[in-house]
Design an enzyme around this catalytic site. Structure first.
Site, PDB file in Angstrom:
ATOM      1  N   TYR A 261      28.515 -40.079  29.521  1.00  0.00           N
ATOM      2  CA  TYR A 261      27.598 -39.478  30.499  1.00  0.00           C
ATOM      3  C   TYR A 261      27.594 -40.226  31.831  1.00  0.00           C
ATOM      4  O   TYR A 261      27.058 -39.743  32.816  1.00  0.00           O
ATOM      5  CB  TYR A 261      26.167 -39.414  29.942  1.00  0.00           C
ATOM      6  CG  TYR A 261      26.002 -38.529  28.715  1.00  0.00           C
ATOM      7  CD1 TYR A 261      27.056 -37.764  28.239  1.00  0.00           C
ATOM      8  CD2 TYR A 261      24.800 -38.464  28.043  1.00  0.00           C
ATOM      9  CE1 TYR A 261      26.920 -36.971  27.118  1.00  0.00           C
ATOM     10  CE2 TYR A 261      24.647 -37.658  26.928  1.00  0.00           C
ATOM     11  CZ  TYR A 261      25.710 -36.924  26.464  1.00  0.00           C
ATOM     12  OH  TYR A 261      25.574 -36.141  25.354  1.00  0.00           O
TER      13      TYR A 261
ATOM     14  N   LYS B 113      33.481 -43.308  16.100  1.00  0.00           N
ATOM     15  CA  LYS B 113      34.622 -42.457  15.745  1.00  0.00           C
ATOM     16  C   LYS B 113      35.854 -43.347  15.839  1.00  0.00           C
ATOM     17  O   LYS B 113      36.808 -43.086  16.589  1.00  0.00           O
ATOM     18  CB  LYS B 113      34.666 -41.250  16.714  1.00  0.00           C
ATOM     19  CG  LYS B 113      35.666 -40.185  16.360  1.00  0.00           C
ATOM     20  CD  LYS B 113      35.282 -39.356  15.150  1.00  0.00           C
ATOM     21  CE  LYS B 113      36.361 -38.329  14.838  1.00  0.00           C
ATOM     22  NZ  LYS B 113      36.175 -37.683  13.526  1.00  0.00           N
TER      23      LYS B 113
ATOM     24  N   ASP C 103      18.706 -35.549  18.119  1.00  0.00           N
ATOM     25  CA  ASP C 103      18.116 -34.207  18.075  1.00  0.00           C
ATOM     26  C   ASP C 103      18.194 -33.634  16.663  1.00  0.00           C
ATOM     27  O   ASP C 103      17.249 -33.008  16.181  1.00  0.00           O
ATOM     28  CB  ASP C 103      18.845 -33.258  19.039  1.00  0.00           C
ATOM     29  CG  ASP C 103      18.128 -33.159  20.375  1.00  0.00           C
ATOM     30  OD1 ASP C 103      17.382 -34.109  20.704  1.00  0.00           O
ATOM     31  OD2 ASP C 103      18.310 -32.148  21.092  1.00  0.00           O
TER      32      ASP C 103
ATOM     33  N   ASP D  94      31.039 -37.745  12.443  1.00  0.00           N
ATOM     34  CA  ASP D  94      31.021 -36.440  11.770  1.00  0.00           C
ATOM     35  C   ASP D  94      30.387 -36.562  10.392  1.00  0.00           C
ATOM     36  O   ASP D  94      29.601 -35.703   9.963  1.00  0.00           O
ATOM     37  CB  ASP D  94      32.430 -35.809  11.707  1.00  0.00           C
ATOM     38  CG  ASP D  94      33.543 -36.829  11.492  1.00  0.00           C
ATOM     39  OD1 ASP D  94      33.259 -38.030  11.479  1.00  0.00           O
ATOM     40  OD2 ASP D  94      34.703 -36.407  11.316  1.00  0.00           O
TER      41      ASP D  94
END
Ligand code: NAD
Length: 360
Positions: free
Chosen positions: A146, A195, A255, A227
């Site tokens: 971001y 990851k 979230d 994942d």
């Protein structure tokens, strides 16, 4: 103890829910012989209306000179409010982004806790939620994808976009330390999510987290691919204590974790840096649809104030007293409208605050 708290009530339901949190802080101060000094400043739409900008330099200075910030929520109805006709840099959310940056709040902490009393609101099967769950997501907030360089360009007549994901050792080390410190105050388990089977930034993440773990021999560390973590959060959320992860993975996983608790009005959050300073706010927004009606659920904000007591002021006993009071009020069947169910007693926002104060 004496502490300076910057209060930002914000917009929408912000003033209503923050008033209830202050009631609770006041009774804690009285009971445990502390003094809390409050300085109120404006941010978001409330600041635009008065000062023409979503956050003033004076407001930032006041926040910088305090021990912690208690925030309600900012923003209005994004389709009808005149604040959203302004340039994006002058809209309410710009105030929030600026204060996080100015205060260097790099660690975002979001608990996801399933109250036994509110199991009905959880979308997971009962056999999964039996015994409840209680986890803390520690998300890196000021680095990664971001904040990396981004660009969209045309190459051979075709549009191509790229975003850069970069982390330095120092950025990882400071958030990892924060994660382990939090785990020491909880069940002493850290699940670091990355990851690392694909990304270099994740391989560095894993290396630095392993290194930081050496200073915390009491904490059990496990690594999990993002994942798999997304799947485990709905398969068996009980397994998690502290989830430590980078910015984008944390955005998505936090979230998901809050969704599995089923009740947005109950979820608190904290944004921290490497000293004791922090900014504490509910995870939800300013709920303009119910503002001014005294029906909002103040519990997320009150729990955020409890996090402030625990993480910025090192007042564990006081924080636990607040959390226990909330549990008792729920056990006795009191509910605001968002968590109301058959056979329970519906109360207003201010009544919910009063009941929690009484229990303390
Ligand atoms: P929201 O979280 O404000 O509301 C979503 C739904 O949940 C609404 O139906 C609302 O009534 C309900 N709700 C939220 N909090 C509640 C509470 N404490 N008690 C009872 N019900 C509650 O999200 P939204 O509608 O997407 O956004 C509204 C505004 O809030 C927007 O301007 C948005 O940008 C802003 N926002 C601010 C923050 C923040 O200040 N950190 C975070 C998210 C959204």
């Amino acid at each position: 103890m004496e502490k300076k708290i910057t209060v930002i009530k914000g917009d929408g339901i912000g003033p209503e829910i923050v008033d209830e949190a202050i009631k609770v802080l006041n009774v804690i101060a009285e009971k445990y012989k502390h003094t809390f000094h409050y300085s109120e400043v404006l941010m978001g739409g409330a600041s635009i209306d008065v000062h023409g900008v979503p956050l003033t330099n004076e407001a930032i200075d006041i926040a910088k000179n305090s021990d912690a910030v208690l925030l309600g929520s900012i923003g209005g109805d994004t389709t009808t409010s005149p604040w959203y006709q302004l340039d994006p840099t002058l809209r309410p959310e710009a105030g929030l982004l600026r204060i996080r940056k100015e205060l260097n709040l790099f660690a975002n902490l979001r608990p996801a806790y399933l109250y036994d009393e509110l199991k009905g609101a959880c979308p997971l099967k009962e056999e999964i939620t039996e015994g409840g769950f209680d986890m803390m997501i520690m998300r890196e907030l000021t680095g990664g994808l971001y904040f990396g360089k981004r660009e969209t360009k045309t190459v051979n007549g075709e549009l191509i976009a790229h975003d850069n994901l970069e982390y330095s050792e120092g950025e990882i080390r400071r958030i990892a330390k924060r994660g382990f410190d939090i785990a020491m105050k909880r069940r002493k388990k850290v699940t670091s999510v990355d990851k690392a089977n694909v990304l270099d930034s994740s391989r560095l993440w894993r290396k630095v987290v392993n290194d930081v773990a050496k200073d915390y021999p009491e904490v059990t560390l496990e690594h999990m691919l993002v994942d798999n973590c997304a799947m485990q959060l709905v398969r068996d959320p009980k397994q998690f204590d502290v989830i430590l992860t980078e910015n984008m993975f944390g955005d998505i996983l936090s979230d998901e974790a809050s969704m599995v608790t089923g009740s947005i009005g109950m979820l608190s959050s904290a944004s921290l840096r490497d000293d004791s300073f922090g900014m504490y706010e509910p995870s939800h927004g300013s709920a303009p649809d119910i503002a001014g009606k005294d029906i909002a659920n103040p519990i997320a904000t009150i729990l955020s104030a409890a996090m402030m007591l625990r993480y910025s002021f090192d007042m564990d006993e006081e924080a636990s007293a607040v959390e226990k009071a909330i549990e008792q009020v729920l056990e006795e069947g009191y509910r605001t409208i968002d968590i109301m169910s058959d056979g329970k007693k519906q109360v207003t926002c201010s009544k919910m605050g009063d009941l929690i104060v009484e229990k303390i």
